[in-house]
Design a protein around this motif. Structure first.
Motif, short mmCIF file in Angstrom:
data_model
loop_
_atom_site.label_atom_id
_atom_site.label_comp_id
_atom_site.label_asym_id
_atom_site.label_seq_id
_atom_site.Cartn_x
_atom_site.Cartn_y
_atom_site.Cartn_z
N GLU A 42 33.58 36.87 49.95
CA GLU A 42 32.62 37.32 50.96
C GLU A 42 33.12 38.52 51.77
O GLU A 42 32.32 39.34 52.22
CB GLU A 42 32.31 36.15 51.91
N TYR A 43 34.43 38.62 51.95
CA TYR A 43 34.99 39.68 52.81
C TYR A 43 36.16 40.39 52.13
O TYR A 43 37.24 40.49 52.70
CB TYR A 43 35.43 39.08 54.15
N PRO A 44 35.96 40.87 50.90
CA PRO A 44 37.08 41.49 50.17
C PRO A 44 37.63 42.73 50.87
O PRO A 44 38.81 43.05 50.70
CB PRO A 44 36.46 41.85 48.81
N GLN A 53 28.94 32.39 42.25
CA GLN A 53 29.03 33.70 42.89
C GLN A 53 30.05 34.61 42.22
O GLN A 53 29.89 35.83 42.21
CB GLN A 53 29.41 33.50 44.37
N GLY A 54 31.10 34.04 41.65
CA GLY A 54 32.20 34.80 41.08
C GLY A 54 31.82 35.93 40.15
O GLY A 54 32.28 37.06 40.31
N PRO A 55 30.93 35.69 39.16
CA PRO A 55 30.60 36.76 38.20
C PRO A 55 29.88 37.95 38.83
O PRO A 55 29.85 39.03 38.24
CB PRO A 55 29.69 36.04 37.20
N ASN A 56 29.30 37.76 40.01
CA ASN A 56 28.48 38.80 40.62
C ASN A 56 29.14 39.46 41.83
O ASN A 56 28.47 40.20 42.56
CB ASN A 56 27.13 38.21 41.04
N LEU A 77 38.34 37.95 37.41
CA LEU A 77 39.13 38.97 36.72
C LEU A 77 38.25 40.09 36.15
O LEU A 77 38.68 41.24 36.07
CB LEU A 77 39.95 38.32 35.61
N GLN A 78 37.04 39.76 35.78
CA GLN A 78 36.15 40.75 35.17
C GLN A 78 35.91 41.94 36.10
O GLN A 78 35.73 43.07 35.64
CB GLN A 78 34.81 40.09 34.81
N GLN A 79 35.92 41.68 37.40
CA GLN A 79 35.67 42.77 38.35
C GLN A 79 36.86 43.04 39.27
O GLN A 79 36.81 43.97 40.07
CB GLN A 79 34.43 42.44 39.20
N GLN A 80 37.91 42.23 39.18
CA GLN A 80 39.10 42.45 39.99
C GLN A 80 40.35 42.32 39.10
O GLN A 80 40.93 41.24 38.96
CB GLN A 80 39.16 41.45 41.15
#
Length: 336
Positions: free
Chosen positions: A136-138, A203-206, A236-239
Motif C-alpha cells: 500500500e505504501y511502497p 492484490q500482489g499481481p497488480n 517478484l514480477q513487479q519488484q
C-alpha cells in the motif's frame, strides 16, 4: 499525523508510561525502542506476532541497533495486558483490521523521524501487516522483512473453521518456552488477519511493492507455505529486488522463528538473512547467481568482483550458504 524529531523522544516516553499505567502481563511484553541519540540512515519498525509481544524482536532489534540503525518494536493494540484472561474473559484483542492498520501507519510516521529510510518487518500476523505496508505504501518503505507471514493456515480446514467459529481457542503450545503473551484468544480476533492475507494474495499481481524478503521454514506447521510462495512469486514480477529463503526441515525451525527462547536454535541465521537483504541491493536474479556459484565452490571475493556486489552482510550470507545451513542443494531459494 505529522511528527518532528523533537517530539519523538516524548512520544516514546509516553508510550512506556502508558504501558506502565495500563499494567502489562510481564516486562517481556513492553514496547522495545533501541534508539541512538540521532537520526540514522535506516530505521527499523518491527511488528510482533498474534497474542505475542515485542520480546520476539529483541535479538534482531539489538543486532540492527548495533549495526547503526534505530529500531522500534511497539506493543500492538490489545496485546500484552495484565489480567485473568480465559474462555469467559478473553483478552481484549481488536476484531477490526483498521485498528491495526492505523496503528502501523501512526508508528510509520514516528519511524520516519528517526531515519532516512524505513525498514518494516514482522512475524506471522506482524508479517501480514508488514506486507500490507509494502503493497500500500511502497514509496515510504525501503525494505519489508516478512518472517513466515500469516496468509493462510497450514491446513485448509483451519481457514474454514476460523471463518465460521466464534469460539475461544487456546494455543496448543501455550506453555512452551518463551511464550510471554496470551495463551488463548477468540477466533474473530484472528479472522481479520486471514481476511487481510487473502486480500494481499489478490492484490500482489497488480501492485508494485517495496522490496520484500520472504523467510519461511519447512518445519512451520502453522501457516501455509504455498501461499507464501504464491505471494512472493507475484510480488517478484513487479519488484525484482525481492528475495525468498526457506529453511530446511532438518533445522526444526518452527513458526516462532525469531528467538532461541522460542525454540529456534538458529536465530542468528534469521538475523544474517535480514541484514544481508537490508544492506544489499541485489536483485533476485543476482542473488540466485551468487548462491549457485557459492555452492559450486567459487570464492566469495571472485563472486563479489564479477557480480559487482559488496558488503559485510553479503559475506556472512556467503559463509552461511557455503556451510549449507538450511540450504541443501539450493532448495532454500526455490519458491516452488
Amino acid at each position: 499525523m505529522t511528527i518532528n524529531i523533537q517530539e519523538t523522544a516524548k512520544i516514546l516516553e509516553k508510550v512506556q508510561q502508558s504501558e506502565s499505567n495500563m499494567g502489562l502481563k510481564n516486562e517481556a511484553c513492553r514496547s522495545k525502542f533501541f534508539v541512538h541519540p540521532h537520526s540514522t540512515d535506516k530505521v527499523c519498525l518491527f511488528l510482533h506476532g498474534f497474542t505475542a509481544g515485542p520480546y520476539q524482536f529483541d535479538p534482531i532489534g539489538k543486532a540492527f541497533f548495533h549495526q547503526g540503525y534505530n529500531v522500534l518494536v511497539p506493543l500492538q493494540p490489545g496485546h500484552g495486558l495484565s489480567g485473568e484472561w480465559n474462555r469467559k474473559n478473553p483478552p481484549p484483542l481488536p476484531t477490526n483490521i483498521q485498528t491495526y492498520q492505523q496503528f502501523v501507519l501512526d508508528w510509520l510516521e514516528v519511524a520516519k523521524t528517526l531515519g532516512k529510510e524505513v525498514v518494516v518487518g514482522g512475524l506471522s500476523t506482524g508479517g501480514t501487516l508488514a506486507a500490507w505496508l509494502a503493497l500500500e505504501y511502497p514509496q515510504l518503505i525501503d525494505r519489508a522483512l516478512l518472517f513466515t507471514p500469516y496468509l493462510g493456515s497450514h491446513q485448509l480446514i483451519f481457514d474454514w473453521l476460523i471463518k465460521i467459529l466464534p469460539i475461544y481457542f487456546e494455543w496448543f503450545n501455550k506453555d512452551a518456552s518463551g511464550n510471554f503473551g496470551y495463551k488463548g484468544f477468540r477466533i474473530p480476533a484472528l479472522r481479520i488477519f486471514l481476511e487481510l492475507g487473502e486480500k494481499l494474495l489478490k492484490q500482489g499481481p497488480n501492485s508494485v511493492a517495496a522490496p520484500i524478503l520472504m523467510v519461511c521454514s519447512e518445519g512451520d506447521r502453522a501457516v501455509s507455505r504455498p501461499k507464501q510462495q504464491d505471494f512472493f512469486t507475484t510480488v517478484l514480477q513487479q519488484q525484482p529486488k525481492s528475495w525468498y529463503y526457506c529453511f530446511d526441515d532438518s533445522l526444526h525451525i518452527e513458526h516462532r522463528m525469531m528467538t532461541k527462547l522460542e525454540d529456534n536454535d538458529y536465530e542468528e541465521l534469521v538475523i544474517t538473512l535480514a541484514k544481508a537483504f537490508v544492506e544489499s541491493d541485489l536483485t533476485w536474479t543476482q542473488f540466485q547467481q551468487m548462491a549457485n556459484r557459492i555452492v559450486q565452490g567459487e570464492g566469495y571475493e571472485q563472486i563479489k568482483r564479477e557480480l559487482n556486489i559488496d558488503g559485510l552482510a553479503s559475506q556472512q550470507l556467503s559463509a552461511m550458504m557455503t556451510q549449507h545451513l538450511g540450504c541443501d542443494r539450493l532448495k532454500c531459494i526455490n519458491p516452488r
